[in-house]
Design a protein around this motif. Structure first.
Motif, PDB file in Angstrom:
ATOM      1  N   VAL B  24       4.315  32.385  69.707  1.00  0.00           N
ATOM      2  CA  VAL B  24       4.645  31.762  70.993  1.00  0.00           C
ATOM      3  C   VAL B  24       4.366  32.749  72.126  1.00  0.00           C
ATOM      4  O   VAL B  24       3.755  32.391  73.144  1.00  0.00           O
ATOM      5  CB  VAL B  24       6.121  31.309  71.025  1.00  0.00           C
ATOM      6  N   ARG B  27       0.635  33.087  72.754  1.00  0.00           N
ATOM      7  CA  ARG B  27       0.051  31.914  73.402  1.00  0.00           C
ATOM      8  C   ARG B  27       0.468  31.823  74.863  1.00  0.00           C
ATOM      9  O   ARG B  27      -0.326  31.433  75.724  1.00  0.00           O
ATOM     10  CB  ARG B  27       0.496  30.654  72.660  1.00  0.00           C
ATOM     11  N   ALA B  28       1.740  32.177  75.144  1.00  0.00           N
ATOM     12  CA  ALA B  28       2.236  32.077  76.526  1.00  0.00           C
ATOM     13  C   ALA B  28       1.847  33.297  77.353  1.00  0.00           C
ATOM     14  O   ALA B  28       2.023  33.303  78.571  1.00  0.00           O
ATOM     15  CB  ALA B  28       3.753  31.907  76.515  1.00  0.00           C
ATOM     16  N   VAL B  35      10.336  35.369  75.208  1.00  0.00           N
ATOM     17  CA  VAL B  35      10.427  34.176  74.359  1.00  0.00           C
ATOM     18  C   VAL B  35      11.844  34.053  73.811  1.00  0.00           C
ATOM     19  O   VAL B  35      12.457  32.981  73.838  1.00  0.00           O
ATOM     20  CB  VAL B  35       9.416  34.246  73.190  1.00  0.00           C
ATOM     21  N   THR B  49       7.741  31.062  84.195  1.00  0.00           N
ATOM     22  CA  THR B  49       7.564  31.670  82.863  1.00  0.00           C
ATOM     23  C   THR B  49       8.221  30.811  81.796  1.00  0.00           C
ATOM     24  O   THR B  49       7.662  30.585  80.726  1.00  0.00           O
ATOM     25  CB  THR B  49       8.192  33.082  82.849  1.00  0.00           C
ATOM     26  N   GLU B  50       9.406  30.314  82.132  1.00  0.00           N
ATOM     27  CA  GLU B  50      10.108  29.468  81.171  1.00  0.00           C
ATOM     28  C   GLU B  50       9.255  28.262  80.792  1.00  0.00           C
ATOM     29  O   GLU B  50       9.169  27.887  79.618  1.00  0.00           O
ATOM     30  CB  GLU B  50      11.453  29.009  81.765  1.00  0.00           C
ATOM     31  N   ARG B  51       8.598  27.664  81.813  1.00  0.00           N
ATOM     32  CA  ARG B  51       7.764  26.494  81.540  1.00  0.00           C
ATOM     33  C   ARG B  51       6.607  26.881  80.619  1.00  0.00           C
ATOM     34  O   ARG B  51       6.276  26.160  79.674  1.00  0.00           O
ATOM     35  CB  ARG B  51       7.254  25.897  82.848  1.00  0.00           C
ATOM     36  N   ARG B  52       5.988  28.041  80.904  1.00  0.00           N
ATOM     37  CA  ARG B  52       4.854  28.466  80.080  1.00  0.00           C
ATOM     38  C   ARG B  52       5.285  28.681  78.621  1.00  0.00           C
ATOM     39  O   ARG B  52       4.595  28.287  77.686  1.00  0.00           O
ATOM     40  CB  ARG B  52       4.243  29.755  80.650  1.00  0.00           C
ATOM     41  N   VAL B  53       6.425  29.299  78.462  1.00  0.00           N
ATOM     42  CA  VAL B  53       6.937  29.532  77.102  1.00  0.00           C
ATOM     43  C   VAL B  53       7.240  28.190  76.423  1.00  0.00           C
ATOM     44  O   VAL B  53       6.893  27.974  75.257  1.00  0.00           O
ATOM     45  CB  VAL B  53       8.206  30.416  77.144  1.00  0.00           C
ATOM     46  N   GLN B  54       7.858  27.290  77.172  1.00  0.00           N
ATOM     47  CA  GLN B  54       8.205  25.988  76.600  1.00  0.00           C
ATOM     48  C   GLN B  54       6.950  25.241  76.161  1.00  0.00           C
ATOM     49  O   GLN B  54       6.920  24.614  75.095  1.00  0.00           O
ATOM     50  CB  GLN B  54       9.007  25.161  77.628  1.00  0.00           C
ATOM     51  N   GLU B  55       5.894  25.344  76.976  1.00  0.00           N
ATOM     52  CA  GLU B  55       4.636  24.679  76.616  1.00  0.00           C
ATOM     53  C   GLU B  55       4.061  25.263  75.323  1.00  0.00           C
ATOM     54  O   GLU B  55       3.558  24.543  74.464  1.00  0.00           O
ATOM     55  CB  GLU B  55       3.609  24.811  77.753  1.00  0.00           C
ATOM     56  N   ALA B  56       4.158  26.582  75.203  1.00  0.00           N
ATOM     57  CA  ALA B  56       3.654  27.231  73.983  1.00  0.00           C
ATOM     58  C   ALA B  56       4.479  26.802  72.768  1.00  0.00           C
ATOM     59  O   ALA B  56       3.945  26.553  71.684  1.00  0.00           O
ATOM     60  CB  ALA B  56       3.696  28.753  74.143  1.00  0.00           C
TER      61      ALA B  56
END
Lengths: 348, 348
Positions: B24, B27-28, B35, B49-56
């Protein structure tokens, strides 16, 4: 006798305080790797050292942490079974059959119940996945199983039984609820009934709807228009079912026969009918214990609960053995067992 | 519509290949700690950043590894229940009661069955401990539970139910098998019977022996010498019990009444008696569904299975809440329910 002095020291019995390999290593005066070798049965340890480590293990009450080992190894040789009601006798033979197949494959079976609550089902399924079961047999309470997709993608084998999965493609093993109910109702019609009631489980449950559909089909095949008051779906507790039965049997034009949608319904209907003076015909879906010894015996549409469990579990182990068949829907036939109650003619 | 291009990449569905936090993070394009913060709902991450991690996380199908978390945290909010037979209806209400208490305490219930095999019991108990249940309710199959000592020392709460633990000191919740059987047999004696048969479960099972002891006590109290042929202990499958029943009812001096040692025995005895022309009195240990609707109704010594489960589970959570009471033996009373079969006079 200095017993106290020689008694092994135990850690205080509280959470998070299990002795670790490090504790064992310290007590035995060896390195961590040596303890690991002894615990995992690996070579390279002298008998004397092994004995010292073993003594430390015994003294501390150390147990290898299988959760950690499971995390490393992947496989746990266990499967999970999620039921919807621990107290419904229908699930007894089904659970036992799943267990027997699991045992034949060297796997443990771990059960849990959703208590017919979709949230609880999800919680339980994910808890079992987190405990690294290899696969799951699920009798679903909910109708949306997309929450399982990451688990299935990660390799958890999954088979649904008794009711299909919702919104995902998965193996499912069912009884022919539609056909069984249609045959049972047609049997009542063949014995002269036209005013036939249907009492079933809650309408969000797949089998309840399928059996209602079978009832409607049989009535339509015989050209009998169905009246709204003849159909009652809802919880299967004795109060609700008892009231529904009495309502259908009261009034100026009572039903002369009842089709009971599952074993919980049948048991209550039998009890109400036992208190009447006039005979009312009855066919129940699911066999019930002692049905043959009642007067009259209870005619039923029997499912083979053990065969449902066995088929689902075998399908699960096929998946685990690497079979990559497309998800399949397997439907098992039901069997009409005539015992008397379904062969009574209309009263009056 | 370039659907293929936007479809998230999934790992191959095979074991040991779950996406990790590291995947994760890669990817993020963030660090592992970030993470971890997102996954565990900790502060210190910007919304972007939270959104990017969530997407990953979504793209990879990552799920937090609860086994690992359990290892760190200690508590899993789950308890285990070990039964001896998944298909015995006696355990249905007991299991459901344990589950209801567990739920009231915010814990999941995980079940398993020993199938009346002491080795299987041990395997299952240790498998549940390895999966970090907080406590165990055990209906034991074996008679030596010293294998549980390290688990209990490490803080796993343990309560035995229906049968006591062997060779360890532990809480146990039982029905008064001795007293219940004695009362049931005394009831038959009060209705004029002297030749009374006892058909029970295998002699290594505690309840079977206790109930036999109750039978003997009632006979002795009435001054009736017991003949060997009147007592039959063994497996409770229909074949064995059917044969035992027929043997007692055959010969020149048949018994005039039978005391059935549990619900599995009663069901088969009822079936044999239904095929006879002469009436034979019957009292069964355990209530059975529809017993009241048979002709005659079946008189039973009823246990409160739900109360057994509830009491055991409440005792377990008392232990988990830190109560340090000495292990206790709690015995629940039984109840004689007269329905006709136990009130029949001796035939002939």
């Amino acid at each position: 006798m200095a017993e106290t002095a020689s008694r092994p020291e135990r850690p205080e019995p509280r959470y998070g305080n299990r002795p670790t390999m490090k504790d064992v290593a310290a007590r035995a005066g060896v390195g961590l790797k040596t303890v690991s070798r002894v615990v995992n049965g690996e070579p390279g340890v002298t008998p004397d050292t092994e004995r010292r480590v073993q003594e430390a293990i015994d003294a501390l009450g150390f147990r290898r942490n299988d959760s950690a080992r499971v995390l490393r190894k992947g496989r746990t040789a266990s499967i999970g079974l999620v039921l919807e009601d621990l107290a419904d006798p229908f699930y007894g033979p089904l659970s036992r059959a799943v267990e027997e197949v699991a045992r034949a494959h060297g796997a443990l079976l771990i059960n849990g119940s959703s208590a017919e609550d979709p949230e609880r089902e999800q919680e339980l399924v994910l808890a079992l996945c987190a405990r690294r079961v290899d696969g799951l047999v699920v009798i679903p309470a909910g109708d949306d199983h997309r929450y399982l997709e990451p688990e299935i993608a990660a390799g958890v084998a999954t088979v649904f039984v008794d009711r299909p999965a919702g919104k995902i493609d998965a193996d499912v093993v069912l009884s022919d609820s539609f056909g069984g109910a249609r045959d049972g109702v047609a049997h009542l019609i063949a014995h002269g009934h036209r005013r036939i009631g249907f009492i079933g489980d809650q309408p969000r449950i797949h089998t309840a709807i399928e059996r209602l559909r079978g009832y409607r089909a049989a009535m339509e095949d015989a050209g009998i228009p169905v009246e709204e008051e003849w159909m009652s779906l809802g919880p299967t507790d004795p109060d609700r079912v008892g009231q529904a039965t009495e309502t259908m049997l009261g009034g100026p034009e009572p039903v002369t026969a009842i089709f009971a949608g599952n074993n919980r319904v049948t048991v209550t209907v039998v009890r109400v009918l036992a208190g009447l003076t006039r005979p009312v015909a009855l066919v129940g879906f699911d066999d019930i214990e002692l049905a043959d010894l009642l007067k009259p015996g209870v005619t039923v549409v029997a499912q083979d609960a053990a065969q449902l469990g066995r088929t689902a579990a075998e399908r699960l182990f096929r998946q685990l053995d690497g079979a990559s068949d497309a998800p399949e829907r397997i439907e098992l036939p039901t069997r009409l067992i005539k015992r008397g109650s379904g062969e009574l003619p209309p009263a009056g």
